[in-house]
Scaffold this motif. Structure first.
Motif, PDB file in Angstrom:
ATOM      1  N   ASP A 152       0.824  -1.211   0.000  1.00  0.00           N
ATOM      2  CA  ASP A 152       0.000   0.000   0.000  1.00  0.00           C
ATOM      3  C   ASP A 152       0.859   1.263   0.000  1.00  0.00           C
ATOM      4  O   ASP A 152       0.536   2.254  -0.657  1.00  0.00           O
ATOM      5  CB  ASP A 152      -0.916   0.014   1.222  1.00  0.00           C
ATOM      6  CG  ASP A 152      -2.161  -0.839   1.018  1.00  0.00           C
ATOM      7  OD1 ASP A 152      -2.373  -1.302  -0.116  1.00  0.00           O
ATOM      8  OD2 ASP A 152      -2.905  -1.039   1.983  1.00  0.00           O
ATOM      9  N   HIS A 161      -6.105   4.830  -4.512  1.00  0.00           N
ATOM     10  CA  HIS A 161      -6.309   3.548  -3.831  1.00  0.00           C
ATOM     11  C   HIS A 161      -7.262   3.782  -2.673  1.00  0.00           C
ATOM     12  O   HIS A 161      -6.942   4.492  -1.743  1.00  0.00           O
ATOM     13  CB  HIS A 161      -4.974   3.000  -3.328  1.00  0.00           C
ATOM     14  CG  HIS A 161      -5.042   1.578  -2.870  1.00  0.00           C
ATOM     15  ND1 HIS A 161      -5.279   0.534  -3.725  1.00  0.00           N
ATOM     16  CD2 HIS A 161      -4.902   1.037  -1.644  1.00  0.00           C
ATOM     17  CE1 HIS A 161      -5.271  -0.599  -3.039  1.00  0.00           C
ATOM     18  NE2 HIS A 161      -5.050  -0.317  -1.773  1.00  0.00           N
ATOM     19  N   SER A 164      -6.675   3.820   1.664  1.00  0.00           N
ATOM     20  CA  SER A 164      -5.343   3.272   1.915  1.00  0.00           C
ATOM     21  C   SER A 164      -4.324   4.388   2.035  1.00  0.00           C
ATOM     22  O   SER A 164      -4.401   5.401   1.349  1.00  0.00           O
ATOM     23  CB  SER A 164      -4.943   2.329   0.781  1.00  0.00           C
ATOM     24  OG  SER A 164      -3.633   1.859   0.975  1.00  0.00           O
TER      25      SER A 164
END
Length: 276
Positions: A152, A161, A164
């Motif tokens: 991540d 994302h 995250s």
């Protein structure tokens, strides 16, 4: 002039000795942690879920806030109970408060948040011995690994994302030198998790500066997802953890349940509240 004395059950707590690292039960005060049946459990709301706590922590120094009792129950950092009698008295208070909680909030399907220490399982088994309808599930969550976190952080740095953290967003606006020091500190903490915590991510190894950037430590265990969906969907569930500090782990757990399953209701029960 009449003199009035509060009954002892209103003032139950602990004593602890920082030199000997011993914790003892004290039925006459609650300066650091309140273990009395009359004023527990306490509760707060997290993501609109009632989170109950068996023992109430009171604000104190970093060495206080009920941590000595938690460490003694976990058998960590050299802390221990002064005697078996003290340990039995604390757990007796635990039992009384669990029974009180169960009368108002029936305990059935019970999900344990995974921990490197076995205390969560000890608590769950103790609750099961007190409440016959309690059914324990241990394989709903699993801990994120350092590899998960690094994916991540670095693999998703420059693309969107959902929910995250990334190294790019964490260091956005920092100078080149500050960004370098930040990465060195982060890599050091993650390296400690690899060598000292079997590669499992935990907030405990993060510095306060780094900790505020991380919100997740759990994920749904995929191999048992279908089986657990059948058990959880449409049912009342209880999530168990040993402690609510900043609440990040509990927020993570509740959010995963809400976004993955369809329970009838969710409640949570922890051993210690946030320090009040």
């Amino acid at each position: 002039m009449l003199e009035f004395t509060l009954p002892s059950f209103l003032n139950e707590g602990i004593d602890f000795n920082e030199e000997t690292k011993e914790v003892s039960y004290n039925p006459y005060h609650q300066e650091v942690v309140d273990t009395s049946e009359i004023s527990n459990p306490t509760f707060e709301r997290i993501l609109n879920v009632e989170v109950f706590s068996i023992f109430k922590r009171r604000q104190g120094s970093e060495s206080q806030n009920g941590n000595p009792l938690l460490f003694a129950m976990k058998k960590e950092r050299g802390w221990k109970f002064k005697s078996r009698i003290d340990e039995a008295q604390v757990y007796d208070q635990f039992d009384k408060i669990v029974r009180k909680f169960a009368k108002a909030h029936p305990i059935g399907l019970t999900i344990i948040i995974p921990s490197s220490n076995p205390l969560n399982m000890v608590l769950a088994k103790r609750i099961k011995s007190l409440v016959s309808d309690c059914e324990i599930i241990t394989n709903v969550f699993e801990k994120l690994t350092v590899d998960d976190i690094e994916w991540d952080l670095y693999e998703t740095s420059y693309r969107e994302h959902y929910n995250s953290v990334s190294f790019y967003t964490m260091t956005e606006g920092m100078s080149k030198e500050k960004k370098k020091k930040f990465k060195e500190s982060l890599d050091k903490c993650l390296g400690q998790m690899r060598t000292k915590n079997d590669g499992i991510f935990t907030f405990h190894y993060l510095t306060p500066e780094l900790r505020k950037h991380f919100d997740k430590s759990l994920k749904i265990e995929e191999p048992t997802f279908a089986e657990n969906a059948e058990r959880i969907n449409g049912h009342d569930i209880l999530i168990i953890d040993d402690n609510v500090s900043k609440g990040k782990t509990m927020i993570n757990a509740i959010s995963l349940i809400q976004n993955t399953f369809l329970p009838k209701s969710i409640k949570a029960l922890t051993l210690f509240s946030k320090a009040k």
